[in-house]
Each structure stands twice: as C-alpha cells, then as structure tokens.
Design an enzyme around this catalytic site. Structure first.
Site, mmCIF file in Angstrom:
data_model
loop_
_atom_site.group_PDB
_atom_site.id
_atom_site.type_symbol
_atom_site.label_atom_id
_atom_site.label_comp_id
_atom_site.label_asym_id
_atom_site.label_seq_id
_atom_site.Cartn_x
_atom_site.Cartn_y
_atom_site.Cartn_z
ATOM 1 N N LEU A 180 -12.015 -6.029 9.479
ATOM 2 C CA LEU A 180 -12.800 -5.093 8.727
ATOM 3 C C LEU A 180 -12.090 -4.675 7.563
ATOM 4 O O LEU A 180 -10.860 -4.867 7.459
ATOM 5 C CB LEU A 180 -13.031 -3.855 9.521
ATOM 6 C CG LEU A 180 -13.529 -4.004 11.160
ATOM 7 C CD1 LEU A 180 -13.833 -2.745 11.730
ATOM 8 C CD2 LEU A 180 -14.983 -4.952 10.855
ATOM 9 N N TRP A 235 10.051 -7.421 3.876
ATOM 10 C CA TRP A 235 9.270 -8.356 4.553
ATOM 11 C C TRP A 235 10.418 -9.629 5.119
ATOM 12 O O TRP A 235 10.346 -10.137 5.907
ATOM 13 C CB TRP A 235 8.177 -9.157 3.985
ATOM 14 C CG TRP A 235 7.167 -8.236 4.278
ATOM 15 C CD1 TRP A 235 6.362 -7.332 3.264
ATOM 16 C CD2 TRP A 235 6.337 -8.026 5.516
ATOM 17 N NE1 TRP A 235 5.490 -6.500 3.917
ATOM 18 C CE2 TRP A 235 5.118 -6.970 5.085
ATOM 19 C CE3 TRP A 235 6.299 -8.569 6.598
ATOM 20 C CZ2 TRP A 235 4.543 -6.585 6.335
ATOM 21 C CZ3 TRP A 235 5.466 -8.002 7.692
ATOM 22 C CH2 TRP A 235 4.595 -7.150 7.431
ATOM 23 N N LYS A 253 12.281 -6.746 -0.057
ATOM 24 C CA LYS A 253 13.156 -6.140 0.673
ATOM 25 C C LYS A 253 12.829 -6.050 2.138
ATOM 26 O O LYS A 253 13.673 -6.056 3.000
ATOM 27 C CB LYS A 253 13.729 -4.721 0.024
ATOM 28 C CG LYS A 253 14.053 -5.101 -1.485
ATOM 29 C CD LYS A 253 15.430 -5.752 -1.474
ATOM 30 C CE LYS A 253 16.003 -5.795 -2.804
ATOM 31 N NZ LYS A 253 16.246 -7.321 -2.986
ATOM 32 N N ARG A 281 8.705 3.735 0.334
ATOM 33 C CA ARG A 281 9.185 2.937 1.301
ATOM 34 C C ARG A 281 8.546 3.555 2.847
ATOM 35 O O ARG A 281 8.974 3.370 3.991
ATOM 36 C CB ARG A 281 10.673 2.626 1.670
ATOM 37 C CG ARG A 281 11.440 2.332 0.309
ATOM 38 C CD ARG A 281 10.917 1.034 -0.406
ATOM 39 N NE ARG A 281 11.010 -0.274 0.481
ATOM 40 C CZ ARG A 281 10.485 -1.315 0.157
ATOM 41 N NH1 ARG A 281 9.957 -1.436 -1.008
ATOM 42 N NH2 ARG A 281 10.800 -2.330 0.772
ATOM 43 N N LEU A 282 7.420 4.179 2.617
ATOM 44 C CA LEU A 282 6.640 4.908 3.622
ATOM 45 C C LEU A 282 5.951 3.544 4.568
ATOM 46 O O LEU A 282 6.020 3.470 5.648
ATOM 47 C CB LEU A 282 5.655 5.928 3.401
ATOM 48 C CG LEU A 282 6.463 7.159 3.548
ATOM 49 C CD1 LEU A 282 5.419 8.194 2.836
ATOM 50 C CD2 LEU A 282 6.683 7.826 4.842
ATOM 51 N N ALA A 283 5.609 2.583 3.545
ATOM 52 C CA ALA A 283 4.788 1.593 4.397
ATOM 53 C C ALA A 283 5.473 0.859 5.309
ATOM 54 O O ALA A 283 5.230 0.591 6.415
ATOM 55 C CB ALA A 283 4.057 0.669 3.305
HETATM 56 C C1 LIG Z 1 -0.698 -0.266 0.914
HETATM 57 C C2 LIG Z 1 0.474 0.919 0.623
HETATM 58 C C3 LIG Z 1 0.338 1.792 1.801
HETATM 59 C C4 LIG Z 1 1.586 0.560 0.363
HETATM 60 O O1 LIG Z 1 2.480 1.699 0.151
HETATM 61 P P1 LIG Z 1 3.257 1.822 -1.256
HETATM 62 O O2 LIG Z 1 4.006 3.511 -1.279
HETATM 63 O O3 LIG Z 1 2.691 1.369 -2.389
HETATM 64 O O4 LIG Z 1 4.655 1.341 -0.796
HETATM 65 P P2 LIG Z 1 6.090 1.384 -0.136
HETATM 66 O O5 LIG Z 1 7.194 1.717 -1.165
HETATM 67 O O6 LIG Z 1 5.995 2.292 0.890
HETATM 68 O O7 LIG Z 1 6.358 -0.057 0.597
HETATM 69 C C5 LIG Z 1 6.575 -0.968 -0.232
HETATM 70 C C6 LIG Z 1 6.565 -2.304 0.664
HETATM 71 O O8 LIG Z 1 5.545 -2.473 1.479
HETATM 72 C C7 LIG Z 1 4.856 -3.826 1.165
HETATM 73 N N1 LIG Z 1 3.490 -3.842 1.156
HETATM 74 C C8 LIG Z 1 2.766 -3.160 0.160
HETATM 75 N N2 LIG Z 1 1.399 -3.268 0.492
HETATM 76 C C9 LIG Z 1 1.448 -3.609 1.698
HETATM 77 C C10 LIG Z 1 0.352 -4.177 2.571
HETATM 78 N N3 LIG Z 1 -0.936 -4.125 2.416
HETATM 79 N N4 LIG Z 1 0.500 -4.763 3.884
HETATM 80 C C11 LIG Z 1 1.929 -4.816 4.207
HETATM 81 N N5 LIG Z 1 2.966 -4.679 3.413
HETATM 82 C C12 LIG Z 1 2.651 -3.929 2.329
HETATM 83 C C13 LIG Z 1 5.299 -4.196 0.208
HETATM 84 O O9 LIG Z 1 5.342 -5.566 -0.165
HETATM 85 C C14 LIG Z 1 6.744 -3.633 0.109
HETATM 86 O O10 LIG Z 1 7.710 -4.520 0.921
HETATM 87 P P3 LIG Z 1 8.766 -5.505 0.250
HETATM 88 O O11 LIG Z 1 9.861 -4.754 -0.298
HETATM 89 O O12 LIG Z 1 9.215 -6.351 1.251
HETATM 90 O O13 LIG Z 1 7.979 -6.131 -0.779
HETATM 91 C C15 LIG Z 1 -0.258 2.150 -0.522
HETATM 92 O O14 LIG Z 1 -0.313 1.228 -1.705
HETATM 93 C C16 LIG Z 1 -1.778 2.424 -0.266
HETATM 94 O O15 LIG Z 1 -2.233 3.254 0.597
HETATM 95 N N6 LIG Z 1 -2.628 1.852 -0.796
HETATM 96 C C17 LIG Z 1 -4.083 1.890 -0.706
HETATM 97 C C18 LIG Z 1 -4.687 1.417 0.657
HETATM 98 C C19 LIG Z 1 -4.352 -0.171 0.817
HETATM 99 O O16 LIG Z 1 -4.633 -0.839 0.000
HETATM 100 N N7 LIG Z 1 -3.940 -0.133 2.015
HETATM 101 C C20 LIG Z 1 -3.508 -1.721 2.312
HETATM 102 C C21 LIG Z 1 -4.870 -2.496 2.925
HETATM 103 S S1 LIG Z 1 -4.669 -4.293 3.234
#
Ligand SMILES: CC(C)(COP(=O)(O)OP(=O)(O)OC[C@H]1O[C@@H](n2cnc3c(N)ncnc32)[C@H](O)[C@@H]1OP(=O)(O)O)[C@@H](O)C(=O)NCCC(=O)NCCS
Length: 464
Positions: A464, A51, A49, A192-194
């Site tokens: 990194l 990307w 949704k 959807r904070l990411a």
């Molecule tokens: C990665 C993280 C920030 C995602 O947050 P979340 O609360 O699970 O996901 P949200 O609901 O905010 O957002 C979902 C969207 O982010 C995208 N997303 C998830 N992980 C992602 C990443 N690592 N990079 C970019 N986009 C990412 C998903 O694909 C989704 O988008 P879409 O609908 O187009 O598919 C969270 O899981 C986290 O903090 N994980 C631990 C640390 C980590 O793994 N960080 C990433 C390092 S590469």
C-alpha cells in the site's frame, strides 16, 4: 559511471520521489521524456551510515549467490527485551488503533507530515476504514503500531508499522512482515529518528521469531530487489488539470485531452459483477493458483483474502473494491480484479476540495493459469483479457468519482499500461526484503529506456 552534468540520473529521480506517487503526481501525470537510464546508487555504501550496519545486500554484490537469509544465526534469545534508548524528551508509545484518540493522532501526523508537497495543498484523506484495512489484517499485532511521543505534551511525532505478510520468493516461503507508514514530523527530520524506528520495529518483530520484512520506498537504499514505475490513467482529465495534477501536452487542447481519456459508461465483460462474500473460497483458489507466475508474491490464507481482497468488515467503507467475472453457464468465477481508494484532500483550490485516487491492487484470471510469463501465445490471450478487466475496473472507479487510476509496472501490468493510456510517471518504487538475499526481479520497466516493458514483471506483491 557516466558524467551527467545538469541532467538527472535515474538514481536521482528514484531518490527524489519520497513517497510513492506523490512527488510524481505533483510534478505531472506523465513525463514527456524518459528519465535517464540507471547509472549508480545516489551514494556509496559507506555513506549509508545506518543501512551499512543492517543485514541487507550491498550494491556491489553480484547475482551469483545462493538465495536466502543474510543473518540466519540470530535467535529470540539474542534479541534485546527492552526498547531502544531514546532521547530524554521523547518516549516510545504503542498506538491503540481501536481507540478514537490514537486513531485521530495517527491521522493528524500522517495528514500533516507524510506528503512532501511544497505548497502543502494536497493531503492524504486517510479514513478510519483505511487504517483498519491497512493496519489490522488477520494476525495483526498491537505491538507493531509504534509511535514516538514528546514526553511533556504527549504529542505524536513519529510512527512506523508492521503487519503480517508472508512471502514466496522464487519458491521459498518466508514468514515475514510488511513495514509501512514510516513518518517523522517535518521539524524533527535528519535527527536519525528513522533508523531508531526501524530498529525498534525490527526488535519487536524479531521477538515473534520473524526475521524478514518487505518494504518499499521511492528512496534508493541498499539494495532494491526490484524497481517498478508508476503509471497514471486520468479518468477525469479536466479536474486533474484544474487542480494542477495534469498539464496540457504540446499540440493538445483541453477538449482533445478530455476526448482522449473519456471512458465508456458501461462495463463490457460478460458476467462482470461485484465480489460477494460467498466468492471468497473461489477467489482464494484463483489467487493462489495465479501467484505462482511471479517471483515474489504474498501468501494469503482465506482469512487474508477476506480481509485484503474482499474487504472484510471494511466492505461498507469503500476502501477496497473487487469485481469478479462469473461464467454465465457454469456460474464459475473465472477472474477477479480489485482496486483500493485513497483520495487526496485539496486545500486552497477554488474549484475542488478533493481528488479521487484509485490504485490497482490484486487480480487473477483463469486465462493465465498454468501458463508462464515466457509463453508468448498465452501472454497475448492474457493481454486481451487484462485489458478488458482493467478497463472495466476503471469504469467502475469513474462511477465512484475516482479522477485518476494508478498502477505500477508490477504484476502483468506491462501488458496493458500503454494500450489503456496510462502515462508513465516520474515516480519509481523500489522493493526491499530485510535480511534476505535474492537475485534481481524484473519490475516491468525496460532496462535501458525505463519505458514500461512489453513483458510482465516478476513482482506479484502489492504494497500500500
Ligand atoms: C522517511 C523519513 C521518516 C526519514 O526521516 P529523516 O528524518 O529524513 O531521516 P533520519 O535522519 O531520521 O534517518 C536517515 C536514515 O534513514 C534512511 N531512510 C530515509 N528514508 C527511508 C525510508 N523511506 N526507508 C528506510 N530508510 C530510510 C536514510 O537512508 C538514512 O540512513 P543512512 O544513513 O543509512 O542513509 C521522513 O523523511 C518522512 O517522514 N518522510 C515523509 C514520509 C515518507 O516518505 N515515508 C517513507 C515512506 S516509504
């Protein structure tokens, strides 16, 4: 797409490893069976949704396009000047990594929420020195260390960072940033904070007239430029077994595993020594002559080399360790090799409270200069040279209590991973470049078996 009932596809496996080596390390240091061959992305483009709204290549694109930016029209005048709206209980913050308070808060967020470990027994032992190295390279922007706080309490609940990282992709120099340390508090996931963090960092980077970004993830997103696999070389097998990182392969005993993985105590390369500040000029030249081997590489100025490879002010903190080889007669530096250290804290283990982890970083050798990956004869010479350099680097790592030495299948690493007893991990790392279309780059893994390939990869950049 083939049916794989009950079996994991490579896409599943890639998607599961949320962060680099972690999912991987927790499962086992080496897998006995190769993961299934690539099958399909984990979901359709339409299901991404967020990307699908971004300037990134789609999964179904064929490689028959001209390489370059996807959206080349946008200018700073088109970029919003205000931060994106955020839920009323939160607020944007720019972290001041010069301040102890903000550094501590970032440390706490990442310590508690970056690792996806079900038992919560392993934590990244980040240090001030590590953050200074990773987040404050030459040209760093305060404004690109972006956090979200709870308005009422001030608590930091999310973070994303950008640092300058110019790239060359198949001969094209690209002004770019590296995006890293995206993290959302575990209790605020799936809200959807990411995407909001990604949009905000994009906005702030765009305001500096930069339109491309390099990032990597275990998660499959549209669309990887390359995919590499992790390799893990136990240096202290007994300890890794005791903390649950390694398991005993069938037909082996603890003693046989320790014997198999024990390294000699002393390095063997003639002229091997620690890099000194006066080596920066030579290492800079060596690095820049070397990186043309790869299809994607990081452009480094002398200041960058001083920071990233020599360690700059961080020399004493022991994050980055770099060695050079100096020719006995000419005193010329002919090779360099580096690794960085990011240990784990281990909770609830009676025997150990940490695991020392090193990651292979940049290297270069005169042995491969002016030669190309397709030149078999020079690759044989290079293989021999890299094997001795990496072996010596691991001996140095062992001396500073590193328990496992990790390397990806990127760079020329496929030339030594098997021979130096790196176990192929479950973890895959996908590389992406935002707002850029480029043909797929070999990541050092065999297309059908996913084993480390026998030839070098085109990925020269290390994240990194
Ligand atoms: C990665 C993280 C920030 C995602 O947050 P979340 O609360 O699970 O996901 P949200 O609901 O905010 O957002 C979902 C969207 O982010 C995208 N997303 C998830 N992980 C992602 C990443 N690592 N990079 C970019 N986009 C990412 C998903 O694909 C989704 O988008 P879409 O609908 O187009 O598919 C969270 O899981 C986290 O903090 N994980 C631990 C640390 C980590 O793994 N960080 C990433 C390092 S590469």
């Amino acid at each position: 797409m083939s049916e794989n009932k009950g079996q994991k596809t490579l896409a599943d496996l890639k998607d599961e490893s949320t962060k680099k080596t972690l999912a991987d390390l927790f499962q086992r240091l080496a897998v006995e069976q190769e993961p299934e061959a690539p099958d399909a992305p984990p979901k359709s483009m339409d299901e991404y949704k967020f990307w699908k709204t971004q300037p990134v290549p789609r999964f179904d694109e064929k490689d028959s396009f001209k390489e370059g930016p996807i959206d080349a029209e946008k200018t700073i005048a088109d970029v919003r000047t205000e931060p994106y709206p955020i839920h009323s209980s939160f607020e944007w913050t720019t972290l001041d990594l010069e301040s102890d308070e903000d550094l501590d808060q970032l440390y706490e967020l990442l310590y508690d929420h970056y690792v996806e470990d079900h038992d919560a027994t392993f934590r990244f032992a980040y240090s001030r020195t590590f953050f200074n190295w990773a987040l404050k390279p030459p040209g760093w922007e305060h404004n690109w260390h972006i956090g979200v706080r709870v308005k009422d309490t001030g608590r930091l609940i999310a973070f994303i960072s950008g640092v300058p990282c110019d790239l060359t992709i198949r001969g094209n120099d690209i002004k770019s940033v590296e995006i890293n340390f995206l993290c959302v508090h575990k209790q605020l996931r799936s809200k959807r904070l990411a995407p909001l963090l990604i949009k905000e960092v994009t906005r702030r980077v765009n305001l500096k007239n930069i339109w491309q970004a390099l990032y990597s993830s275990g998660t499959v997103l549209p669309k990887p430029l390359s995919t590499c696999r992790y390799g893990h070389r136990p240096l202290n097998w007994g300890k890794l077994y005791e903390v649950g990182f390694s398991s005993l392969p069938q037909g082996e005993t603890k003693a046989s595993m320790i014997a198999k993985t024990t390294l000699s105590n002393e390095t063997k390369t003639v002229g091997w020594r620690k890099m000194k500040e006066e080596d920066i000029d030579t290492v800079y030249k060596l690095y820049n002559d070397w990186r043309v081997r790869y299809e994607i590489s990081q452009i480094m100025t002398k200041e960058d080399v001083k920071h990233w490879i020599y360690g700059g002010k961080q020399q004493d903190g022991k994050v980055i360790h770099t060695y050079v080889v100096e020719d006995k007669d000419t005193k010329r530096v002919t090779d360099f090799i580096s690794f960085y250290v990011l240990p784990f804290t281990v909770l609830q283990n009676e025997l150990h409270d940490n695991v020392g982890i090193a990651y292979l970083y940049y290297y270069a050798s005169e042995t491969g200069l002016g030669k190309f990956i397709k030149d078999e004869e020079s690759q044989e010479l290079l293989k021999k040279r890299l094997k001795s350099l990496v072996n010596d680097a691991m001996i140095e790592a062992k001396k500073i209590n590193i328990d496992v030495f990790n390397a990806l299948s990127s760079q020329d690493n496929a030339l030594f991973l098997d021979d130096l007893k790196f176990g192929a991990g479950d973890g895959f790392l996908n590389y992406y470049v935002f707002n850029y279309r480029a043909k797929h780059i070999e990541g050092g893994i065999d297309d059908t078996t996913n084993a480390f390939s026998k030839t070098s990869s085109g990925v020269g950049v290390v994240l990194l």
